[in-house]
Design an enzyme around this catalytic site. Structure first.
Site, mmCIF file in Angstrom:
data_model
loop_
_atom_site.group_PDB
_atom_site.id
_atom_site.type_symbol
_atom_site.label_atom_id
_atom_site.label_comp_id
_atom_site.label_asym_id
_atom_site.label_seq_id
_atom_site.Cartn_x
_atom_site.Cartn_y
_atom_site.Cartn_z
ATOM 1 N N ARG A 161 0.729 -1.033 0.044
ATOM 2 C CA ARG A 161 -0.131 -0.007 -0.085
ATOM 3 C C ARG A 161 0.808 1.405 0.028
ATOM 4 N NH1 ARG A 161 -4.746 -1.082 4.438
ATOM 5 N NH2 ARG A 161 -4.023 1.075 4.871
ATOM 6 N N ARG A 172 -1.471 8.399 10.749
ATOM 7 C CA ARG A 172 -2.835 7.573 10.900
ATOM 8 C C ARG A 172 -3.104 7.112 12.388
ATOM 9 N NH1 ARG A 172 -0.909 2.930 6.723
ATOM 10 N NH2 ARG A 172 -2.494 1.789 7.620
HETATM 11 P P1 AP5 Z 1 -3.790 -6.044 9.168
HETATM 12 O O1 AP5 Z 1 -4.914 -7.183 9.512
HETATM 13 O O2 AP5 Z 1 -3.781 -5.439 7.815
HETATM 14 O O3 AP5 Z 1 -4.017 -4.710 10.011
HETATM 15 P P2 AP5 Z 1 -5.251 -3.678 10.043
HETATM 16 O O4 AP5 Z 1 -5.746 -3.336 11.370
HETATM 17 O O5 AP5 Z 1 -6.296 -4.041 9.032
HETATM 18 O O6 AP5 Z 1 -4.623 -2.299 9.608
HETATM 19 P P3 AP5 Z 1 -4.715 -1.334 8.460
HETATM 20 O O7 AP5 Z 1 -3.571 -0.751 8.049
HETATM 21 O O8 AP5 Z 1 -5.381 -2.059 7.103
HETATM 22 O O9 AP5 Z 1 -5.602 -0.264 9.254
HETATM 23 P P4 AP5 Z 1 -6.026 0.846 8.886
HETATM 24 O O10 AP5 Z 1 -7.234 1.281 9.636
HETATM 25 O O11 AP5 Z 1 -4.896 1.973 8.819
HETATM 26 O O12 AP5 Z 1 -6.349 1.231 7.317
HETATM 27 P P5 AP5 Z 1 -7.771 1.217 6.349
HETATM 28 O O13 AP5 Z 1 -7.403 0.347 4.976
HETATM 29 O O14 AP5 Z 1 -8.837 0.920 7.245
HETATM 30 O O15 AP5 Z 1 -2.634 -6.214 9.882
HETATM 31 C C1 AP5 Z 1 -1.245 -5.711 9.775
HETATM 32 C C2 AP5 Z 1 -0.046 -6.511 9.518
HETATM 33 O O16 AP5 Z 1 0.332 -7.112 10.780
HETATM 34 C C3 AP5 Z 1 -0.401 -7.506 8.445
HETATM 35 O O17 AP5 Z 1 0.881 -7.729 7.612
HETATM 36 C C4 AP5 Z 1 -0.518 -8.775 9.418
HETATM 37 O O18 AP5 Z 1 0.004 -10.040 8.646
HETATM 38 C C5 AP5 Z 1 0.261 -8.680 10.427
HETATM 39 N N1 AP5 Z 1 -0.379 -9.008 11.773
HETATM 40 C C6 AP5 Z 1 -1.638 -8.861 12.170
HETATM 41 N N2 AP5 Z 1 -2.072 -9.463 13.192
HETATM 42 C C7 AP5 Z 1 -0.717 -9.916 13.944
HETATM 43 C C8 AP5 Z 1 -0.528 -10.423 15.091
HETATM 44 N N3 AP5 Z 1 -1.312 -10.640 16.042
HETATM 45 N N4 AP5 Z 1 0.871 -10.632 15.167
HETATM 46 C C9 AP5 Z 1 1.843 -10.154 14.287
HETATM 47 N N5 AP5 Z 1 1.425 -9.786 12.990
HETATM 48 C C10 AP5 Z 1 0.122 -9.469 12.881
HETATM 49 O O19 AP5 Z 1 -7.691 2.689 6.113
HETATM 50 C C11 AP5 Z 1 -6.773 3.204 5.238
HETATM 51 C C12 AP5 Z 1 -7.114 4.757 4.969
HETATM 52 O O20 AP5 Z 1 -8.267 4.923 4.319
HETATM 53 C C13 AP5 Z 1 -7.066 5.566 6.608
HETATM 54 O O21 AP5 Z 1 -6.093 6.044 6.737
HETATM 55 C C14 AP5 Z 1 -8.153 6.757 5.878
HETATM 56 O O22 AP5 Z 1 -7.476 7.722 5.017
HETATM 57 C C15 AP5 Z 1 -8.998 5.964 4.939
HETATM 58 N N6 AP5 Z 1 -10.468 5.421 5.647
HETATM 59 C C16 AP5 Z 1 -10.795 4.054 5.673
HETATM 60 N N7 AP5 Z 1 -11.874 4.099 6.547
HETATM 61 C C17 AP5 Z 1 -12.374 5.365 6.875
HETATM 62 C C18 AP5 Z 1 -13.435 5.845 7.414
HETATM 63 N N8 AP5 Z 1 -14.298 5.076 8.024
HETATM 64 N N9 AP5 Z 1 -13.523 6.966 7.769
HETATM 65 C C19 AP5 Z 1 -12.472 7.815 7.243
HETATM 66 N N10 AP5 Z 1 -11.612 7.505 6.575
HETATM 67 C C20 AP5 Z 1 -11.250 6.342 6.436
#
Ligand code: AP5
Ligand code: ZN
Length: 217
Positions: A161, A172
């Protein structure tokens, strides 16, 4: 069941949502994924969202709520959804309550994945996904069985990403604490909140989440 997953970037919302999806036959609904699709497609919403996402800030409530509402109206969502990354503000949480009421549904459980901020930069910066099915991997924590080949679908194209660099991740995390963390109290007041220690191994977290969902339904 309808689940809300709360937690900062890197907490494992996407990873865990995929596992619960298979077990409970629910639809994973990630507003991050929906926004990235809109950006890639070059829609009006996508054009507005692109720079905001690259800066690590939250996209405006209007845009996100409209995208979510459209997706929730599709027939497959009737079997129940796992909301991954939505709501992220109080305005979004209130809009979700209204949407649920209007369709005679409710939030079964809101699960807060609790982690330490400093570990999240490492988790996110090693992350990549299968371009074909979206399965998530990590350079150190979760490699596919065969290097470069997706365990789930056999795809061989992996993507990283644009917002997964250290500077954007810090922004973030800031946005999470300022705008999203208050939702923990919001769902606690509604008696649907479950807090889970998400600093453990992926499978241990999944196990606890499954029992939470089973007890709540
Ligand atoms: P992963 O499962 O990918 O973590 P995640 O919590 O889903 O993290 P994201 O980065 O996807 O969350 P985000 O909230 O920043 O992004 P989003 O796309 O929602 O795990 C991360 C990594 O760690 C993976 O490689 C995994 O394998 C590993 N891992 C997982 N669990 C583990 C464990 N227990 N131990 C070790 N390793 C582990 O949002 C992106 C952007 O979109 C935002 O910044 C914003 O601009 C926008 N956006 C999205 N939704 C909204 C909303 N509702 N309102 C306003 N803006 C929004
Ligand atoms: Zn795949």
């Amino acid at each position: 069941a309808n689940l809300v997953l709360l937690g900062p970037p890197g907490a494992g919302k996407g990873t865990q949502a995929r596992k619960l999806e298979e077990t409970f036959g629910l639809i994973q609904l990630s507003t991050g994924d929906l926004l990235r699709t809109a950006v890639a497609a070059g829609t009006e919403a996508g054009k507005k969202a692109k720079a905001v996402m690259e800066a690590g800030e939250l996209v405006s409530d209007d845009i996100v709520i409209a995208i979510l509402r459209d997706r929730m109206a599709e027939p497959d969502c009737a079997k129940g959804v796992i909301l991954d990354g939505f709501p992220r503000t109080t305005v979004q949480a209130e809009a979700l309550d209204t949407l649920m009421q209007d369709t005679g549904q409710s939030i079964t459980a809101a699960i807060s994945l609790e982690v330490q901020d400093d570990a999240m930069v490492d988790r996110i910066s090693g992350r990549y996904t299968c371009a074909k099915c979206g399965e998530g991997y990590h350079d150190r924590f979760k490699r596919p069985e065969t290097e470069g080949v997706c365990d789930r679908c056999g795809g061989t194209e992996m993507t990283r990403r644009a917002d997964d660099n250290a500077e954007t991740v810090a922004q973030r995390l800031k946005a999470y604490h300022a705008q999203t963390a208050p939702l923990i109290a919001y769902y606690n007041d509604k008696n649907v909140l479950h807090r889970i220690d998400a600093m453990r191994a992926i499978d241990a977290i999944t196990k606890e989440m499954k029992s939470v969902v089973q007890m709540a339904t």
